[in-house]
Write an enzyme that holds these catalytic residues in place. Structure first.
Site, short mmCIF file in Angstrom:
data_model
loop_
_atom_site.label_atom_id
_atom_site.label_comp_id
_atom_site.label_asym_id
_atom_site.label_seq_id
_atom_site.Cartn_x
_atom_site.Cartn_y
_atom_site.Cartn_z
CE LYS A 293 -4.25 -1.58 -0.14
NZ LYS A 293 -5.22 -1.58 0.92
NE ARG A 328 -7.66 -8.57 -1.59
CZ ARG A 328 -7.20 -7.67 -2.45
NH1 ARG A 328 -6.40 -6.69 -2.03
NH2 ARG A 328 -7.54 -7.72 -3.73
#
Length: 352
Positions: A293, A328
């Site tokens: 991210k 994830r």
């Protein structure tokens, strides 16, 4: 209006010799010796540390939350596969998109994509999350027919290979097609709010669902949080899980995701990762999607997405040390290896 919350804190290496002084978190590998009692009344927030040994003295309003914190999370039943949450599990990310922020265009055809998904399963992923629409900031919307054409052939191949599959979509038609092709779990970044039929599809199918917090179903990256982002996200997920459960999806089939990076600043994301154990109070398995991210780049000299492995593993380990049940990730083999080492350390502490 006064709202109360309960966050497990003061984690210990082992419960050995600490009977009555520690509580096990969600039937997993973590024990904590205290609760942070949080009381919010408008803008005023009061935090009090309460030892587990004194938990009976907690307010009546948080006793049900205390019970949910301790309850083991039910296994995830995906067709013939059962995924247990007595230890953290890995979900591999398989994007079949041309424009995803990290791996767009990596898999040029269904056969190559399915081979990549099978490799993730062989590396230790408990399931593979297939997505056909990018949700990065500024990404163009994808017509449902195009999304189905991208994901269905891949899912069919993975299902034939015996891989457990989830479908990453906010479109009801794609959910139906993916579940028909062999997917067994719905992962919706809009928490079943992006499509008027989505909740009905999930309820009727009997599939488990991941409800993720985002800024707004129409603008996933709009920031809607106030000065207490962790409590705001908790309240939103609390209301959303209650609404979905009331609509006929049992809480045992609901997982929650705080939505790292969706409508959140770097400070918001860091606060959510440090406060992640709070979300166990919802009584659902917690999913963490922090892999590659933007926040990792922000903390590491703007490292590009394909140079964020170290940060991704660090955030994954922070997540499991706060109780996350499902990670994830893009980098399955490296994350699974990190979890195995972490599990070895936990096991050693339990047998001292």
């Amino acid at each position: 209006m006064l709202r109360t919350y309960l966050r497990p804190v003061a984690f210990v290496d082992s419960p050995v010799g600490l009977d009555g002084q520690v509580a096990r978190l969600a039937g997993g590998l973590l024990w904590h010796s205290a609760y942070e009692l949080i009381e919010r009344d408008g803008a005023r927030v009061r935090r009090t540390l309460v030892p587990v040994a004194d938990a009976d003295r907690l307010p009546d309003a948080v006793q049900p939350v205390r019970a949910r914190l301790a309850e083991p999370r039910p296994p995830l039943r995906l067709g013939e596969r059962t995924i247990r949450f007595d230890q953290p599990q890995v979900m591999g990310i398989l994007n079949v998109t041309p424009d995803s922020f990290s791996d767009g265009g990596t898999h040029p055809d269904p056969e190559a994509a399915a081979s990549a998904g099978i490799a993730m399963a062989q590396e230790g992923a408990a399931l593979v999350d297939v997505g056909g629409e990018s949700t990065r900031p500024g990404a163009a919307a994808v017509w449902e027919g195009d999304e189905i054409a991208r994901v269905a052939p891949v899912i069919e191949r993975l299902a034939r290979a015996g891989v457990a599959i989830s479908i990453d979509t906010r479109n009801a038609g794609t959910m139906e097609a993916a579940l028909g092709a062999g997917a067994a779990l719905v992962n919706d970044v809009s928490a079943l709010l992006g499509d008027a039929r989505a909740l009905e599809v999930v309820q009727r199918s009997g599939a488990p669902v991941i409800l993720m917090h985002a800024g707004d179903p129409r603008d996933l990256h709009a920031r809607t949080l106030g000065p207490q982002p962790v409590l705001d996200v908790y309240d939103w997920l609390d209301a959303r899980t209650a609404a979905v459960a009331e609509a006929g999806v049992p809480r045992s089939r609901i997982l929650v995701d705080p939505g790292i990076g969706f409508g959140k600043t770097l400070a918001d994301n860091l606060a959510l990762l440090n406060g992640l154990a709070l979300f166990q109070g919802l009584g659902c398995a917690v999913v963490l999607g922090a892999s590659r991210k933007r926040m990792i780049g922000a903390l590491s000299n703007e490292a590009p997405a394909d140079r964020r492995l170290g940060g991704s593993v660090a955030l994954a380990l922070q997540g499991v040390m706060q109780g996350a049940q499902l990670l994830r990730v893009h980098d399955v083999a490296e994350t699974v290896q990190a979890l195995r080492v972490w599990r070895g350390l936990r096991d050693e502490a339990l047998v001292r």
